[in-house]
Motif scaffolding. Sequence first.
Motif, PDB file in Angstrom:
ATOM      1  N   GLN A 251     -10.023   0.450  -2.698  1.00 25.21           N
ATOM      2  CA  GLN A 251      -9.259  -0.226  -2.677  1.00 25.21           C
ATOM      3  C   GLN A 251      -8.861  -1.601  -2.145  1.00 25.21           C
ATOM      4  O   GLN A 251      -9.983  -2.110  -1.759  1.00 25.21           O
ATOM      5  CB  GLN A 251      -8.013   0.476  -1.914  1.00 25.21           C
TER       6      GLN A 251
ATOM      7  N   TYR B 121      -4.498  12.905   5.695  1.00 27.47           N
ATOM      8  CA  TYR B 121      -4.905  11.810   5.986  1.00 27.47           C
ATOM      9  C   TYR B 121      -5.169  11.736   7.345  1.00 27.47           C
ATOM     10  O   TYR B 121      -5.750  10.333   8.113  1.00 27.47           O
ATOM     11  CB  TYR B 121      -3.011  10.102   5.454  1.00 27.47           C
TER      12      TYR B 121
ATOM     13  N   ASP C  84       1.178  -1.009   0.026  1.00 33.65           N
ATOM     14  CA  ASP C  84      -0.530   0.262   0.187  1.00 33.65           C
ATOM     15  C   ASP C  84       1.084   0.880  -0.070  1.00 33.65           C
ATOM     16  O   ASP C  84       0.267   2.274   0.526  1.00 33.65           O
ATOM     17  CB  ASP C  84      -1.057   0.012   1.252  1.00 33.65           C
TER      18      ASP C  84
ATOM     19  N   ASN D 116      -8.752  10.064   1.221  1.00 29.60           N
ATOM     20  CA  ASN D 116      -9.054   9.082   1.674  1.00 29.60           C
ATOM     21  C   ASN D 116     -10.015   9.396   2.562  1.00 29.60           C
ATOM     22  O   ASN D 116     -10.288  10.336   2.780  1.00 29.60           O
ATOM     23  CB  ASN D 116      -7.767   8.272   2.488  1.00 29.60           C
ATOM     24  N   ASP D 117     -10.721   8.028   3.083  1.00 23.16           N
ATOM     25  CA  ASP D 117     -11.741   8.160   4.239  1.00 23.16           C
ATOM     26  C   ASP D 117     -11.908   8.346   5.272  1.00 23.16           C
ATOM     27  O   ASP D 117     -12.806   9.297   5.708  1.00 23.16           O
ATOM     28  CB  ASP D 117     -12.237   6.856   4.247  1.00 23.16           C
TER      29      ASP D 117
ATOM     30  N   ASP E 261     -10.485   4.862  -0.692  1.00 20.39           N
ATOM     31  CA  ASP E 261     -10.494   3.263   0.027  1.00 20.39           C
ATOM     32  C   ASP E 261     -11.749   2.418   0.954  1.00 20.39           C
ATOM     33  O   ASP E 261     -10.871   1.088  -0.060  1.00 20.39           O
ATOM     34  CB  ASP E 261      -9.736   4.158   2.118  1.00 20.39           C
TER      35      ASP E 261
ATOM     36  N   SER F  98      -8.784  -1.447  -8.109  1.00 19.62           N
ATOM     37  CA  SER F  98      -9.456  -0.269  -7.463  1.00 19.62           C
ATOM     38  C   SER F  98     -10.692  -0.257  -8.109  1.00 19.62           C
ATOM     39  O   SER F  98     -11.287  -0.494  -9.919  1.00 19.62           O
ATOM     40  CB  SER F  98      -8.944   1.097  -7.164  1.00 19.62           C
TER      41      SER F  98
END
Length: 191
Positions: free
Chosen positions: A152, A81, A2, A107-108, A132, A182
């Motif tokens: 992902q 993040y 990752d 990202n989440d 994400d 993804s």
Amino acid sequence: IDRMIDHESVLTSVMSDNVEVGRMAANHIAAQHAGLDRPIRVVEVRGTAKVRSTIDRSLGLTEYDKANDNLQVVASITGNYDTFQAEIEMSRWLEAGIPFDAVFSHNDDNTFGVVRALESHGLSDKTLVSVDGVTGIYPLIHNGKVNATVVQSPNEMIEVGFKALELYLSGKKIAPHYYTSSYLYEGLAKD
């Protein structure tokens, strides 16, 4: 796993194609505003500065922006993040009162903070696309607070990583990096 790490001590990296992730998010934002007669104004809430996933996701958005007349990045702010930093930075930006239509959040965790900032400013009409696919994002998608997330494949990353390790241990050459799949998740079909 990752993370793309270019260093002589790293044999291979296994991750999402984050440039493609950025393009997928931009494409979804564009699709949500297809009838608009001006460029879609997008706020980008980036991840950690100088991290390859941040750079690549931003590059995907920028490449889409340059290739299409229908999208314009009006701001890039750093969420790092982190939910709390993303909320603080998004709130600061919202207080400036600059018009925008959509948010691409890297990202989440960032997205949770963006949602709180939007809610605290009474904004519920913005397109919000994340990355994400963590468990906590799905209720926000199903409730209409987030439009989509680019999911992902952590399980696939682990599998590919172990296969690469197996190849390496058996004396075979391995690639400097591997990309896993993804896909865009936008919730349940609406009638």
